[in-house]
Design an enzyme around this catalytic site. Structure first.
Site, PDB file in Angstrom:
ATOM      1  N   CYS A  36     -26.865 -39.808 -33.610  1.00  0.00           N
ATOM      2  CA  CYS A  36     -26.912 -38.351 -33.538  1.00  0.00           C
ATOM      3  C   CYS A  36     -26.019 -37.712 -34.599  1.00  0.00           C
ATOM      4  O   CYS A  36     -25.055 -38.314 -35.072  1.00  0.00           O
ATOM      5  CB  CYS A  36     -26.520 -37.880 -32.140  1.00  0.00           C
ATOM      6  SG  CYS A  36     -24.752 -37.876 -31.810  1.00  0.00           S
ATOM      7  N   LEU A  37     -26.351 -36.496 -34.961  1.00  0.00           N
ATOM      8  CA  LEU A  37     -25.650 -35.813 -36.047  1.00  0.00           C
ATOM      9  C   LEU A  37     -24.171 -35.576 -35.750  1.00  0.00           C
ATOM     10  O   LEU A  37     -23.370 -35.405 -36.667  1.00  0.00           O
ATOM     11  CB  LEU A  37     -26.337 -34.478 -36.346  1.00  0.00           C
ATOM     12  CG  LEU A  37     -27.734 -34.563 -36.967  1.00  0.00           C
ATOM     13  CD1 LEU A  37     -28.333 -33.164 -37.114  1.00  0.00           C
ATOM     14  CD2 LEU A  37     -27.698 -35.266 -38.324  1.00  0.00           C
TER      15      LEU A  37
END
Length: 282
Positions: A175-176
């Site tokens: 995930c970012l």
């Protein structure tokens, strides 16, 4: 244990489950789990993808395409980890709160739809890294077939290729939120800024990369063997200009290059420092 034996054990495991809901990110691990689950359970398997600002839009599209290719039923649900200050403050155990939100969403859904098991794509190698999210999943009763059978990341790719999955060599894409140093607050605007920067570089033909964000600085990480090519081939002022349009002020290139788990390096350094200090006390 031979790879063929591990595959048979995975199939047997799903056969015992009868019905299973897969926490499906679209990454190579959870996609392999979804494939095997569908091969054994058919319509009694369901893949569910959680959507939030920390998921790249292109990753969601990949997940949809891959699920359709496999044939497994696929649902999308929103998660709200960005509303939890324990998550957005970005502590070292941020992933615990992310996975807590994920499984607090998936478990009631599984109960409602009649799926006795929620399974994820955690593999055997993940157990040897700092992954606080694994504990959150376990606390909520999730199972990790790949880890249970002892399937490594390399074996995930080998099995995926063996089963004819065209994305068997897809680069890892966490995930970012993993692009920010621990302790720096995570906001939707920051996530979007990083996401746009990574998509921009991929459209230029570069993959297996990260754009790390620290304050107003973007640090580009590429595979070490690609760094020289990047410097020679890319219009660097154009890259800087694009990143500044995304909201960064400074743009740098990491000379060490991309390395999985790099974010946790500071944890090991701090642990070593504490050990040295403790050892020096009389």
């Amino acid at each position: 244990m031979k790879l063929s034996e591990k595959l048979q054990q995975l199939k047997a495991l799903f056969g015992e489950m009868e019905r299973a809901l897969i926490a499906y990110s679209g990454g190579v691990d959870s996609t392999l789990v979804a494939k095997i689950a569908y091969d054994i359970l058919g319509d009694r398997a369901l893949a569910v993808t959680a959507v939030s600002p920390s998921l790249l839009p292109e990753e969601l599209e990949d997940a949809k395409i891959q699920a359709a290719t496999i044939g497994i039923s696929h649902q999308i649900v929103p998660t709200n980890e960005m509303e939890n200050p324990n998550y957005t403050s970005n502590p070292v155990n941020r992933c615990y709160f992310c996975k807590s939100e994920l499984h607090d969403t998936l478990k009631p859904l599984a109960v409602e739809l009649g799926y006795p098991y929620v399974v994820d794509g955690v593999n055997a190698d993940d157990l040897h890294d700092y992954r606080p999210g694994i504990q959150a999943a376990k606390e909520r009763g999730a199972r990790s077939p790949l880890a249970e059978i002892g399937v490594s990341k390399l074996e995930v790719r080998q099995l995926s290729q063996q089963l004819g999955l065209p994305w068997w060599d897809k680069p890892a894409q966490p995930c970012l939120s993993s692009r920010f140093p621990y302790g720096e607050e995570i906001t939707v605007a920051k996530l979007q800024r990083v996401g746009r920067a990574e998509i921009y570089l991929r459209k230029l033909g570069w993959d297996n990369l990260r754009v790390r964000s620290e304050g107003d600085t973007a640090r580009i990480e590429l595979a070490p063997e690609k760094i020289k090519d990047f410097v020679l081939a890319v219009d660097l002022p154009a890259v800087v200009g694009a990143f500044q349009e995304f909201g960064f002020i400074y743009v740098t290139l990491d000379l060490e290059g991309y390395r999985s788990g790099k974010l946790n390096q500071i944890l090991r350094v701090n642990s070593e420092v504490r050990s040295q200090k403790a050892g020096g006390r009389s």
